[in-house]
Design a protein around this motif. Structure first.
Motif, PDB file in Angstrom:
ATOM      1  N   THR A 143       0.838  -1.206   0.000  1.00  0.00           N
ATOM      2  CA  THR A 143       0.000   0.000   0.000  1.00  0.00           C
ATOM      3  C   THR A 143       0.870   1.252   0.000  1.00  0.00           C
ATOM      4  O   THR A 143       0.563   2.241  -0.676  1.00  0.00           O
ATOM      5  N   PHE A 144       1.972   1.214   0.744  1.00  0.00           N
ATOM      6  CA  PHE A 144       2.912   2.338   0.804  1.00  0.00           C
ATOM      7  C   PHE A 144       3.400   2.693  -0.601  1.00  0.00           C
ATOM      8  O   PHE A 144       3.414   3.859  -1.006  1.00  0.00           O
ATOM      9  N   VAL A 145       3.779   1.691  -1.355  1.00  0.00           N
ATOM     10  CA  VAL A 145       4.298   1.901  -2.710  1.00  0.00           C
ATOM     11  C   VAL A 145       3.191   2.372  -3.645  1.00  0.00           C
ATOM     12  O   VAL A 145       3.386   3.284  -4.457  1.00  0.00           O
ATOM     13  N   LYS A 146       2.010   1.771  -3.545  1.00  0.00           N
ATOM     14  CA  LYS A 146       0.900   2.155  -4.426  1.00  0.00           C
ATOM     15  C   LYS A 146       0.486   3.611  -4.215  1.00  0.00           C
ATOM     16  O   LYS A 146       0.200   4.324  -5.174  1.00  0.00           O
ATOM     17  N   LEU A 147       0.473   4.036  -2.962  1.00  0.00           N
ATOM     18  CA  LEU A 147       0.102   5.425  -2.684  1.00  0.00           C
ATOM     19  C   LEU A 147       1.184   6.380  -3.175  1.00  0.00           C
ATOM     20  O   LEU A 147       0.875   7.485  -3.635  1.00  0.00           O
ATOM     21  N   MET A 148       2.440   5.967  -3.054  1.00  0.00           N
ATOM     22  CA  MET A 148       3.532   6.810  -3.531  1.00  0.00           C
ATOM     23  C   MET A 148       3.462   6.994  -5.047  1.00  0.00           C
ATOM     24  O   MET A 148       3.816   8.049  -5.583  1.00  0.00           O
ATOM     25  N   GLN A 149       2.966   5.975  -5.755  1.00  0.00           N
ATOM     26  CA  GLN A 149       2.786   6.071  -7.207  1.00  0.00           C
ATOM     27  C   GLN A 149       1.446   6.726  -7.570  1.00  0.00           C
ATOM     28  O   GLN A 149       1.162   6.928  -8.738  1.00  0.00           O
ATOM     29  N   ARG A 150       0.657   7.016  -6.562  1.00  0.00           N
ATOM     30  CA  ARG A 150      -0.681   7.579  -6.712  1.00  0.00           C
ATOM     31  C   ARG A 150      -1.584   6.691  -7.576  1.00  0.00           C
ATOM     32  O   ARG A 150      -2.310   7.172  -8.445  1.00  0.00           O
ATOM     33  N   LEU A 151      -1.506   5.389  -7.307  1.00  0.00           N
ATOM     34  CA  LEU A 151      -2.467   4.479  -7.915  1.00  0.00           C
ATOM     35  C   LEU A 151      -3.821   4.625  -7.230  1.00  0.00           C
ATOM     36  O   LEU A 151      -4.857   4.242  -7.778  1.00  0.00           O
ATOM     37  N   TYR A 152      -3.799   5.147  -6.023  1.00  0.00           N
ATOM     38  CA  TYR A 152      -5.019   5.495  -5.298  1.00  0.00           C
ATOM     39  C   TYR A 152      -4.821   6.886  -4.702  1.00  0.00           C
ATOM     40  O   TYR A 152      -3.695   7.293  -4.413  1.00  0.00           O
ATOM     41  N   ASP A 153      -5.914   7.609  -4.500  1.00  0.00           N
ATOM     42  CA  ASP A 153      -5.851   8.916  -3.844  1.00  0.00           C
ATOM     43  C   ASP A 153      -6.066   8.750  -2.352  1.00  0.00           C
ATOM     44  O   ASP A 153      -6.780   7.841  -1.899  1.00  0.00           O
ATOM     45  N   LEU A 154      -5.472   9.647  -1.581  1.00  0.00           N
ATOM     46  CA  LEU A 154      -5.538   9.570  -0.127  1.00  0.00           C
ATOM     47  C   LEU A 154      -6.907  10.021   0.376  1.00  0.00           C
ATOM     48  O   LEU A 154      -7.589  10.837  -0.254  1.00  0.00           O
ATOM     49  N   ASP A 155      -7.271   9.488   1.540  1.00  0.00           N
ATOM     50  CA  ASP A 155      -8.455  10.000   2.226  1.00  0.00           C
ATOM     51  C   ASP A 155      -8.107  11.281   2.973  1.00  0.00           C
ATOM     52  O   ASP A 155      -8.936  12.184   3.103  1.00  0.00           O
ATOM     53  N   ASP A 156      -6.877  11.342   3.476  1.00  0.00           N
ATOM     54  CA  ASP A 156      -6.442  12.530   4.203  1.00  0.00           C
ATOM     55  C   ASP A 156      -4.917  12.536   4.233  1.00  0.00           C
ATOM     56  O   ASP A 156      -4.272  11.507   4.040  1.00  0.00           O
ATOM     57  N   GLY A 157      -4.351  13.713   4.491  1.00  0.00           N
ATOM     58  CA  GLY A 157      -2.905  13.829   4.567  1.00  0.00           C
ATOM     59  C   GLY A 157      -2.269  14.138   3.221  1.00  0.00           C
ATOM     60  O   GLY A 157      -2.951  14.393   2.226  1.00  0.00           O
ATOM     61  N   ARG A 158      -0.927  14.086   3.205  1.00  0.00           N
ATOM     62  CA  ARG A 158      -0.176  14.406   1.990  1.00  0.00           C
ATOM     63  C   ARG A 158       1.001  13.446   1.834  1.00  0.00           C
ATOM     64  O   ARG A 158       1.530  12.921   2.820  1.00  0.00           O
TER      65      ARG A 158
END
Length: 621
Positions: free
Chosen positions: A401-416
């Motif tokens: 999940t860490f890697v997928k979020l870093m690639q922005r395969l998914y958008d965050l619910d909160d934070g940056r």
């Protein structure tokens, strides 16, 4: 046994005539000159067609009224009538054939645009969308939609448009001669259209839609089984897949037969209306003839009018069938056209400019849309420029999940998530992903040459650059042994290569990408020691000078890392160097390390410790 296939959210609901018309118009208006020329020629051909009964009646009158032998004036009148008759035929054929030439030009341009744009959008749909839809069914929807346009547009332009305009022309012409006959034809035409539309909307459309959905299910099942053919063979389950497809194809055949049978009943009702129209039209004209109010040419005019009307209206049944099926089959590409990709660039997005590769997770909260997988709540993490960081933890702990979020395969619910101080939510996804080179655990290769697969990261790379990347990845030697060298085709998903060979091609691709940030989803656990050494050596070279994140499955790699992040249930519970974490008695990392050495595969207890823990083996993510 029930087999379910994934479908679009609004599958089962028709897109409606307005949405279809808007979709077609959006393409036709792109080519105004060709479209208007085509329409003008078609309208001219319809005018010639409407003149056919009139010139036929004049020719019959010219012959019937002449004496024997005919006078010179009567002969001249007959020749003039014949010239008009032939001229009408020639004019019709020239204008209709020429309109078809331009129509073909328009159709090929529109069909190309449809398939290109549907492919463009589908590629940009979210990772979650692609994981929830069969690739084979999606491909079938796109290609079927392209050909559905061909059937739908042909039916509208070459079927319904001439039919409607000819019916209007003939009706007005008959009204001019005999108002009562014209009104009867108008009433018959309205009745025919009403019966057809009512039966289609109530009975044919729903059944066609079910048939199309079943067709997509068949295509998806075939593609799914063929794509996973190695799995089928390894378990010897060919009969099971045959049976699965048999159930789906049987379901399709029943729904298709039901749809076709319903259309047959509709066409029988249409023919009944046509018979009544024939009886009334010719009966009224014969009545006028017996009263001396119609000539033999008028009777011929009425007969040819009916033949023209019935010819067009008889084909309406086929046109309606094609129109309904085309409308059902084009629904998916209309949905693709209307649904914006989940990954739009955004009007204010800017390219990502990576200098050092500093990565920071700032109070990141995230949950997967399907409710599965690790959940982050206010996650904090920092990877310094040039640092090599390993992510370890049990399966589902949040590493991938860490890697997928870093690639922005998914958008965050909160934070940056910040890279060199830039919030990745405000940068273009293309620039973000080009700044991150990924070597996945199971590399995916295209059914193209080795050179094309390596150069995929940089299509303009020269053969020398491709070869240098292969050398750095320890791939040049095995490539040189292949019959065609770098021109060797690797098969679908690279099935002609071993796992170690695919991995080295993926590493060569990453070398050529030369991205400042590197993600390695290590995949050496299932390889022999010699191949593992070659890949490890290549990965060590690849990590030099780059910010590197390794999703670690083997602790032999972890020792090379500057820092280790230990994940548990979406939280980082420990971090430090290998030596620091090993020095912590009762720590999570030390427990994981002990378990892997001991080969124990139980779950890590809440309090940690070397007992009852699950090892971080290949495949645990």
């Amino acid at each position: 046994m029930t087999i379910q296939m994934n479908e679009s959210p609004d599958t089962g609901k028709g897109v409606g005539a307005v949405r279809i018309a808007r979709f077609l118009w959006s393409y036709w208006r792109r080519f105004p000159l060709v479209a208007l020329t085509t329409l003008g020629l078609m309208l001219a051909s319809i005018v010639f067609d409407v003149l056919f009964p009139i010139v036929s009646g004049r020719l019959v009158d010219a012959v019937a009224k002449a004496g024997f032998p005919p006078a010179a004036s009567e002969t001249m009148a007959a020749w003039i009538a014949l010239a008009l008759f032939v001229g009408q035929t020639v004019g019709f054929q020239i204008t209709r054939r020429t309109s078809m030439v331009f129509w073909g030009m328009l159709a090929t341009r529109v069909m190309r645009a449809i398939v290109d744009e549907a492919f463009h959008r589908v590629q940009r749909y979210s990772t979650d969308w692609h994981s929830s839809n069969f690739a084979g069914a999606t491909v079938r929807k796109i290609t079927r939609g392209m050909w559905a346009y061909d059937a739908l547009a042909d039916t509208l332009f070459m079927g319904f448009l001439p039919t409607v305009l000819v019916m209007v022309g003939i009706t007005l012409s008959l009204m001019f001669y005999w108002p009562l006959v014209g009104l009867y034809v108008l009433a018959g035409t309205i009745a025919y259209a009403g019966v057809t539309i009512l039966l289609l909307r109530r009975f044919v459309a729903p059944r066609n839609r079910l048939s199309v959905a079943a067709d997509s299910a068949v295509g998806g099942a075939i593609a799914d089984a063929i794509t996973c053919n190695t799995v089928v063979k390894s378990f010897g389950t060919e009969p099971r897949e045959d049976n699965r497809l048999g159930l789906l194809s049987h379901d399709w055949s029943l729904k298709a037969m039901y749809a076709w049978r319903t259309m047959d009943f509709v066409m029988m009702a249409q023919m009944g209306v046509l018979v009544l129209l024939q009886l009334g039209l010719l009966g009224l004209v014969i009545r006028y003839w017996t009263a001396g109010e119609a000539t033999p040419g008028d009777v011929a005019y009425a007969m040819t009018s009916y033949l023209l009307i019935s010819g067009y209206m008889r084909d309406v049944g086929f046109h309606v069938q094609n129109l309904q099926r085309g409308a059902n089959e084009i629904e998916d590409v209309i949905r693709f056209a209307e649904n914006e990709p989940a990954e739009p660039a955004g009007p204010h997005a800017v390219p990502l400019a990576v200098q050092g590769g500093d990565i920071r997770f700032d109070h990141v909260s995230f949950a997967y849309p399907n409710g599965k997988g690790a959940v982050y709540r206010g996650l904090e993490a920092h990877v310094k420029p040039g640092e090599k960081v390993a992510l370890v933890g049990r399966s589902g702990s949040g590493k991938t999940t860490f890697v997928k979020l870093m690639q922005r395969l998914y958008d965050l619910d909160d934070g940056r998530i910040l890279i060199d101080g830039q919030d990745i939510a405000g940068v273009t996804r293309e620039s973000l992903r080009r700044s991150v080179a990924l070597v996945p655990q199971e590399p995916m290769l295209f059914h193209r040459s080795l050179a094309e697969n390596i150069a995929y990261a940089r299509p303009g790379a020269t053969p020398a650059e491709v070869e240098e990347a292969a050398r750095l990845a320890n791939a040049h030697e095995f490539i040189g042994k292949m019959p065609l060298g770098y021109d060797t085709l690797v098969g679908e998903r690279g099935v002609k290569l071993s796992g170690g060979e695919r991995q080295r091609i993926a590493i060569a691709r990453a070398f050529l990408a030369d991205a400042p940030i590197l993600v390695l989803d290590e995949a050496t656990s299932s390889l022999d020691s010699e191949t593992e050494e070659l890949i490890q050596d290549a990965m060590d070279r690849l990590m030099e000078g780059r910010t590197t994140i390794v999703v670690a499955h083997r602790f032999s790699t972890i020792r090379r890392m500057d820092r280790i992040l230990v994940f548990e249930e979406g939280r980082i519970v420990e971090e430090g160097s290998h030596a620091e974490l090993m020095a912590r008695k009762g720590g999570r990392f030390r427990a994981l390390h002990a378990v892997q050495l001991a080969g124990i595969r139980d779950a890590v207890p809440e309090g940690g410790g070397p007992e009852n823990v699950e090892p971080e083996t290949a495949g645990n993510r």
